[in-house]
Motif scaffolding. Sequence first.
Motif, mmCIF file in Angstrom:
data_model
loop_
_atom_site.group_PDB
_atom_site.id
_atom_site.type_symbol
_atom_site.label_atom_id
_atom_site.label_comp_id
_atom_site.label_asym_id
_atom_site.label_seq_id
_atom_site.Cartn_x
_atom_site.Cartn_y
_atom_site.Cartn_z
ATOM 1 N N VAL A 179 -0.521 -1.873 16.678
ATOM 2 C CA VAL A 179 0.048 -0.721 15.968
ATOM 3 C C VAL A 179 -0.765 0.532 16.245
ATOM 4 O O VAL A 179 -0.235 1.562 16.691
ATOM 5 N N SER A 180 -2.060 0.466 15.994
ATOM 6 C CA SER A 180 -2.910 1.645 16.210
ATOM 7 C C SER A 180 -3.041 1.974 17.688
ATOM 8 O O SER A 180 -3.138 3.142 18.069
ATOM 9 N N MET A 181 -3.018 0.944 18.543
ATOM 10 C CA MET A 181 -3.161 1.180 19.982
ATOM 11 C C MET A 181 -1.944 1.906 20.550
ATOM 12 O O MET A 181 -2.068 2.814 21.364
ATOM 13 N N ILE A 182 -0.761 1.512 20.114
ATOM 14 C CA ILE A 182 0.453 2.191 20.583
ATOM 15 C C ILE A 182 0.459 3.639 20.094
ATOM 16 O O ILE A 182 0.779 4.563 20.852
ATOM 17 N N ARG A 183 0.118 3.825 18.835
ATOM 18 C CA ARG A 183 0.089 5.190 18.291
ATOM 19 C C ARG A 183 -0.878 6.078 19.066
ATOM 20 O O ARG A 183 -0.603 7.262 19.292
ATOM 21 N N ALA A 184 -1.998 5.508 19.497
ATOM 22 C CA ALA A 184 -3.015 6.296 20.195
ATOM 23 C C ALA A 184 -2.700 6.485 21.673
ATOM 24 O O ALA A 184 -2.905 7.568 22.223
ATOM 25 N N GLN A 185 -2.186 5.438 22.329
ATOM 26 C CA GLN A 185 -2.037 5.474 23.787
ATOM 27 C C GLN A 185 -0.702 6.016 24.265
ATOM 28 O O GLN A 185 -0.618 6.583 25.355
ATOM 29 N N ALA A 225 -9.283 -5.895 9.927
ATOM 30 C CA ALA A 225 -8.998 -7.328 9.903
ATOM 31 C C ALA A 225 -8.053 -7.629 8.743
ATOM 32 O O ALA A 225 -8.295 -7.214 7.606
ATOM 33 N N LEU A 226 -6.977 -8.352 9.021
ATOM 34 C CA LEU A 226 -5.975 -8.612 8.004
ATOM 35 C C LEU A 226 -6.501 -9.573 6.937
ATOM 36 O O LEU A 226 -7.060 -10.617 7.265
ATOM 37 N N PRO A 227 -6.306 -9.260 5.660
ATOM 38 C CA PRO A 227 -6.768 -10.142 4.583
ATOM 39 C C PRO A 227 -6.073 -11.498 4.598
ATOM 40 O O PRO A 227 -4.867 -11.592 4.867
ATOM 41 N N SER A 228 -6.842 -12.529 4.286
ATOM 42 C CA SER A 228 -6.290 -13.884 4.181
ATOM 43 C C SER A 228 -5.810 -14.180 2.774
ATOM 44 O O SER A 228 -5.270 -15.253 2.506
ATOM 45 N N VAL A 229 -6.014 -13.214 1.868
ATOM 46 C CA VAL A 229 -5.679 -13.362 0.452
ATOM 47 C C VAL A 229 -4.464 -12.497 0.127
ATOM 48 O O VAL A 229 -4.532 -11.260 0.228
ATOM 49 N N PRO A 230 -3.328 -13.093 -0.242
ATOM 50 C CA PRO A 230 -2.123 -12.297 -0.524
ATOM 51 C C PRO A 230 -2.332 -11.194 -1.562
ATOM 52 O O PRO A 230 -1.741 -10.119 -1.445
ATOM 53 N N LYS A 231 -3.177 -11.432 -2.547
ATOM 54 C CA LYS A 231 -3.422 -10.432 -3.587
ATOM 55 C C LYS A 231 -3.929 -9.124 -2.988
ATOM 56 O O LYS A 231 -3.601 -8.026 -3.468
ATOM 57 N N ALA A 232 -4.720 -9.222 -1.924
ATOM 58 C CA ALA A 232 -5.252 -8.016 -1.280
ATOM 59 C C ALA A 232 -4.135 -7.163 -0.691
ATOM 60 O O ALA A 232 -4.267 -5.935 -0.588
ATOM 61 N N TRP A 233 -3.035 -7.802 -0.312
ATOM 62 C CA TRP A 233 -1.929 -7.079 0.302
ATOM 63 C C TRP A 233 -1.166 -6.212 -0.691
ATOM 64 O O TRP A 233 -0.323 -5.407 -0.299
ATOM 65 N N GLU A 234 -1.460 -6.365 -1.975
ATOM 66 C CA GLU A 234 -0.831 -5.514 -2.983
ATOM 67 C C GLU A 234 -1.499 -4.141 -3.053
ATOM 68 O O GLU A 234 -0.972 -3.225 -3.678
ATOM 69 N N ASP A 235 -2.649 -4.013 -2.416
ATOM 70 C CA ASP A 235 -3.371 -2.750 -2.442
ATOM 71 C C ASP A 235 -2.563 -1.659 -1.724
ATOM 72 O O ASP A 235 -1.987 -1.906 -0.659
ATOM 73 N N PRO A 236 -2.520 -0.451 -2.266
ATOM 74 C CA PRO A 236 -1.771 0.652 -1.639
ATOM 75 C C PRO A 236 -2.179 0.930 -0.198
ATOM 76 O O PRO A 236 -1.357 1.381 0.606
ATOM 77 N N LEU A 237 -3.438 0.651 0.132
ATOM 78 C CA LEU A 237 -3.899 0.898 1.493
ATOM 79 C C LEU A 237 -3.096 0.103 2.507
ATOM 80 O O LEU A 237 -2.746 0.605 3.580
ATOM 81 N N LEU A 238 -2.786 -1.155 2.178
ATOM 82 C CA LEU A 238 -2.029 -1.999 3.099
ATOM 83 C C LEU A 238 -0.531 -1.801 2.960
ATOM 84 O O LEU A 238 0.209 -2.004 3.919
ATOM 85 N N GLN A 239 -0.077 -1.392 1.792
ATOM 86 C CA GLN A 239 1.349 -1.199 1.587
ATOM 87 C C GLN A 239 1.826 0.171 2.076
ATOM 88 O O GLN A 239 3.018 0.371 2.297
ATOM 89 N N SER A 240 0.894 1.108 2.250
ATOM 90 C CA SER A 240 1.283 2.479 2.625
ATOM 91 C C SER A 240 1.770 2.587 4.060
ATOM 92 O O SER A 240 2.463 3.539 4.420
ATOM 93 N N ILE A 292 2.168 -2.253 9.120
ATOM 94 C CA ILE A 292 1.134 -3.221 8.748
ATOM 95 C C ILE A 292 1.650 -4.131 7.641
ATOM 96 O O ILE A 292 1.396 -5.343 7.632
ATOM 97 N N ALA A 293 2.408 -3.576 6.702
ATOM 98 C CA ALA A 293 2.965 -4.381 5.612
ATOM 99 C C ALA A 293 3.864 -5.493 6.150
ATOM 100 O O ALA A 293 3.952 -6.572 5.557
ATOM 101 N N THR A 294 4.530 -5.234 7.292
ATOM 102 C CA THR A 294 5.370 -6.269 7.909
ATOM 103 C C THR A 294 4.545 -7.493 8.277
ATOM 104 O O THR A 294 4.999 -8.639 8.123
ATOM 105 N N PHE A 295 3.336 -7.269 8.756
ATOM 106 C CA PHE A 295 2.474 -8.399 9.099
ATOM 107 C C PHE A 295 2.087 -9.188 7.850
ATOM 108 O O PHE A 295 1.958 -10.412 7.888
ATOM 109 N N GLY A 296 1.903 -8.480 6.733
ATOM 110 C CA GLY A 296 1.626 -9.168 5.482
ATOM 111 C C GLY A 296 2.777 -10.071 5.079
ATOM 112 O O GLY A 296 2.573 -11.196 4.608
ATOM 113 N N GLU A 297 4.001 -9.594 5.297
ATOM 114 C CA GLU A 297 5.178 -10.415 5.003
ATOM 115 C C GLU A 297 5.279 -11.594 5.960
ATOM 116 O O GLU A 297 5.594 -12.716 5.555
ATOM 117 N N GLN A 298 4.970 -11.358 7.239
ATOM 118 C CA GLN A 298 5.047 -12.433 8.230
ATOM 119 C C GLN A 298 4.042 -13.543 7.935
ATOM 120 O O GLN A 298 4.290 -14.722 8.222
#
Length: 400
Positions: free
Chosen positions: A257-263, A325-340, A344-350
């Motif tokens: 994600v970040s690599m495509i945005r940058a390159q 690094a993606l969190p291994s704990v689903p609760k962490a994915w509720e944080d606005p940083l990952l949901q914004s 990236i949120a798609t990977f949390g769903e996957q």
Amino acid sequence: MRKALVVLSVVMFLVSLNFGATKITVWAMGEEAKSLDQLVKLFMEEYPEYEVDIQAIPWANAYDKILTGIAGRQVPDIAQMGTTWMSPFGSMGAFEDLAPYIERSEVVKPENFFKGALETGIVDGKQLGIPWYVDTRAMYYRTDLLAQVGYDHAPQNWDELYDAVKKLVENGSRYGITLYQPQDNYQVLLPFVWQNGGDILDSAGNVIVDQPEFVEAFGYYTRFFTEGLTPIAGGGNLFQDFASGDTPIFFSGPWMVSMIRAQIPQIAGNWDVALMPEKKSRTSFMGGSDLVIFRDSKNKEAAWKFIEFLSRPDIQVKWYQIVNALPSVPKAWEDPLLQSDPMIATFGEQLNDAKAPINIPEFQEISVSIDSRVQEAIYGRKTPEQAAKDLKKDIEKILK
């Protein structure tokens, strides 16, 4: 009075050095080793009775270093362990069984982790590793080019994926998708197998790669190559090909994600990330790193305390901030940083439907055989059915 002040100064100096603290030694690799000290600082501020010593090991030397350490019983308390390494080392009896620690933990509970991530730490029925961070694969696709062939959404299932890829090629793309990688090509094939309900072994340990679920997935995957819809040797530069529209669809991890945005910023707004296509499921590949405690550790309780700290949702979010690094704990994915960030949120769903390969010591040999049989099928030297039958013979021989 002066003597008292001198004594007090010495005491304060020793405290500042964490004098008398229990020392926890950790072997870590790559970027993690370079950045882990930022979490160590937080841990030691919260738990001043512990001192953590991070020893950085290059990934290229890590396997041999761990093997030598186990043989000589010169190991740290904790080590970062790639998920594919859990079985080779775990089957040696080198790691502590973590079940008793988990039973009395308020932080490290099975329900607090993604199921597929927790399974990467299970070897011979024992929970030997705790998932530290994870990665998985999702679908990257050009929204503008798919719209031109009638898709206002990402391909949702196998039929749509094949149809969209064919139409993209007919519309002028050199290829519709890229599915090949020079090494570890099993990582591309196996998600299709899992999506169709297949696997390498069944629950009894029988080899089932010749069963309809595996063969159908193998045939579906092979078809893209034999019909010229995907480059048979990986194609050219992935970023350039994605930007030019030569390969408008590919599967990869969150780092892209970040690599495509940058390159290739010129395609901003014309691409997105989606879940894997569905057959019976949308299962993707699960990877990442686990944390293990060595059986020969002299500070197991302290080591467990550090693992608990790293498993907390707030610390998992902090780690994502530091190294992505993606969190291994689903609760962490509720944080606005990952949901914004919707991508990236798609990977949390996957991650709710992601799986690691079988955790047995022989898997490395098996993966080489899979890659070999994949080569035969995509070059048309054997049918998927014949390649699958030969793969079964390979695996049965490896497991004897």
